[in-house]
Scaffold this motif. Structure first.
Motif, PDB file in Angstrom:
ATOM      1  N   ARG A  75       0.843  -1.205   0.025  1.00 17.06           N
ATOM      2  CA  ARG A  75      -0.006   0.062   0.224  1.00 17.06           C
ATOM      3  C   ARG A  75       0.808   1.228   0.114  1.00 17.06           C
ATOM      4  N   ILE A  76       1.970   1.206   0.966  1.00 18.28           N
ATOM      5  CA  ILE A  76       2.817   2.466   0.835  1.00 18.28           C
ATOM      6  C   ILE A  76       3.715   2.740  -0.431  1.00 18.28           C
ATOM      7  N   ALA A  77       4.179   1.538  -0.976  1.00 16.92           N
ATOM      8  CA  ALA A  77       4.640   1.393  -2.256  1.00 16.92           C
ATOM      9  C   ALA A  77       3.940   2.062  -3.527  1.00 16.92           C
ATOM     10  N   GLU A  78       2.711   1.675  -3.635  1.00 19.66           N
ATOM     11  CA  GLU A  78       1.812   1.973  -4.609  1.00 19.66           C
ATOM     12  C   GLU A  78       1.329   3.453  -4.222  1.00 19.66           C
ATOM     13  N   THR A  79       1.286   4.361  -3.236  1.00 15.57           N
ATOM     14  CA  THR A  79       1.090   5.425  -2.924  1.00 15.57           C
ATOM     15  C   THR A  79       2.367   6.299  -3.281  1.00 15.57           C
ATOM     16  N   MET A  80       3.497   5.925  -2.907  1.00 14.86           N
ATOM     17  CA  MET A  80       4.676   6.510  -3.463  1.00 14.86           C
ATOM     18  C   MET A  80       4.767   6.669  -4.908  1.00 14.86           C
ATOM     19  N   PHE A  81       4.634   5.419  -5.545  1.00 10.36           N
ATOM     20  CA  PHE A  81       4.663   5.350  -6.930  1.00 10.36           C
ATOM     21  C   PHE A  81       3.674   6.302  -7.636  1.00 10.36           C
ATOM     22  N   ARG A  82       2.442   6.296  -7.305  1.00  9.76           N
ATOM     23  CA  ARG A  82       1.655   7.242  -7.780  1.00  9.76           C
ATOM     24  C   ARG A  82       2.024   8.698  -7.692  1.00  9.76           C
ATOM     25  N   GLY A  83       2.670   8.985  -6.531  1.00 10.61           N
ATOM     26  CA  GLY A  83       3.176  10.361  -6.471  1.00 10.61           C
ATOM     27  C   GLY A  83       4.415  10.734  -7.332  1.00 10.61           C
ATOM     28  N   PHE A  84       5.073   9.914  -7.932  1.00 13.52           N
ATOM     29  CA  PHE A  84       6.032  10.146  -8.881  1.00 13.52           C
ATOM     30  C   PHE A  84       5.396  10.188 -10.355  1.00 13.52           C
ATOM     31  N   LYS A  85       4.220   9.882 -10.647  1.00 14.47           N
ATOM     32  CA  LYS A  85       3.718   9.816 -11.819  1.00 14.47           C
ATOM     33  C   LYS A  85       3.643  11.172 -12.427  1.00 14.47           C
TER      34      LYS A  85
END
Length: 253
Positions: free
Chosen positions: A243-253
């Protein structure tokens, strides 16, 4: 001086630890109150336990430390000095209920709550671990520590000056009051001439300060052992991680 370790000093101590115990005992014999400021990882806890064990425990002693360090004192004592009588200070369990000589281990916050009990207590040794905890002399916990009545007082910290030289003043306020002058004079001298103050404090504190760095005693330390330990995440941990990894990835898009 190069004093000999007191009788009963255990052979399993490393050479620099034996020298530390010898110097601590020498200062205490001469009614001085030392600051053991070895770098973290050099065994300050073990040196103090060895010193206390050589005293014969004819009277109770007190160790005050942060809550996270209480288990360390208990574990080290049980491992190296299993016959050492120990109790943890807590509500309903204090020196009031014990007549036998005991090593009391207390959290700083617990000592503050038992401050009124200190008025009737006298200890052989009073040891402050992570003594930078009393760097604010106005704090309630600091005033509780200042009120401890003990024949010998010892402070332990790898960082005797954490923020300013007032940290060291407060530690010595516990160890040897007025050695570094009054608080007002000390603060005024910091403002007036910091370099002169530092030079004076270095001279005054040096006889009572024991500090060794890892570099100094490297030849007496065991070889460094490094181990890679792989630990698999459980399902709840993996869900949180994803969940944390997905949140961070979306923040870099």
């Amino acid at each position: 001086p190069n004093p000999e370790p007191p009788e009963g000093t255990p052979d399993f101590l490393r050479p620099y630890q034996r020298r530390g115990v010898a110097h601590l005992a020498h200062l205490c014999r001469n009614d001085c109150h030392p600051l053991l400021a070895d770098e973290m990882g050099l065994g300050k806890t073990l040196q103090i336990l060895a010193l206390l064990n050589t005293s014969g425990f004819e009277a109770s002693s007190l160790v005050v430390c942060p809550a996270s360090v209480v288990p360390v004192w208990i574990r080290e004592a049980e491992r190296f000095f299993p016959d050492l009588p120990m109790q943890i200070l807590r509500s309903g369990n204090s020196w009031r209920e014990f007549s036998e000589p005991t090593l009391w281990v207390s959290r700083y916050t617990q000592l503050r709550r038992h401050r009124t009990h200190l008025e009737e207590a006298k200890f052989e040794y009073a040891v402050l671990d992570e003594a930078q905890q009393i760097k604010n002399p106005d704090a309630k916990v600091s005033r509780a520590c200042f009120g401890i009545d003990a024949k010998h007082r010892i402070a332990l910290t790898g960082t005797p000056i954490e923020n300013s030289h007032m940290d060291l003043w407060s530690i010595f306020r516990f160890l040897m009051p007025d050695l570094l002058g009054t608080r007002r004079d000390f603060q005024e001298e910091i403002v007036r001439d910091r370099k002169a103050l530092v030079d004076r404090v270095r001279i005054q504190a040096a006889p009572f300060l024991i500090r060794r760095t890892k570099k100094e005693v490297a030849q007496e330390l065991p070889d460094k052992v490094e181990s890679d330990i792989l630990c698999s995440m459980g399902d709840p941990q993996r869900r949180i991680y994803n969940r944390i990894a997905e949140t961070m990835f979306r923040g870099f898009k």
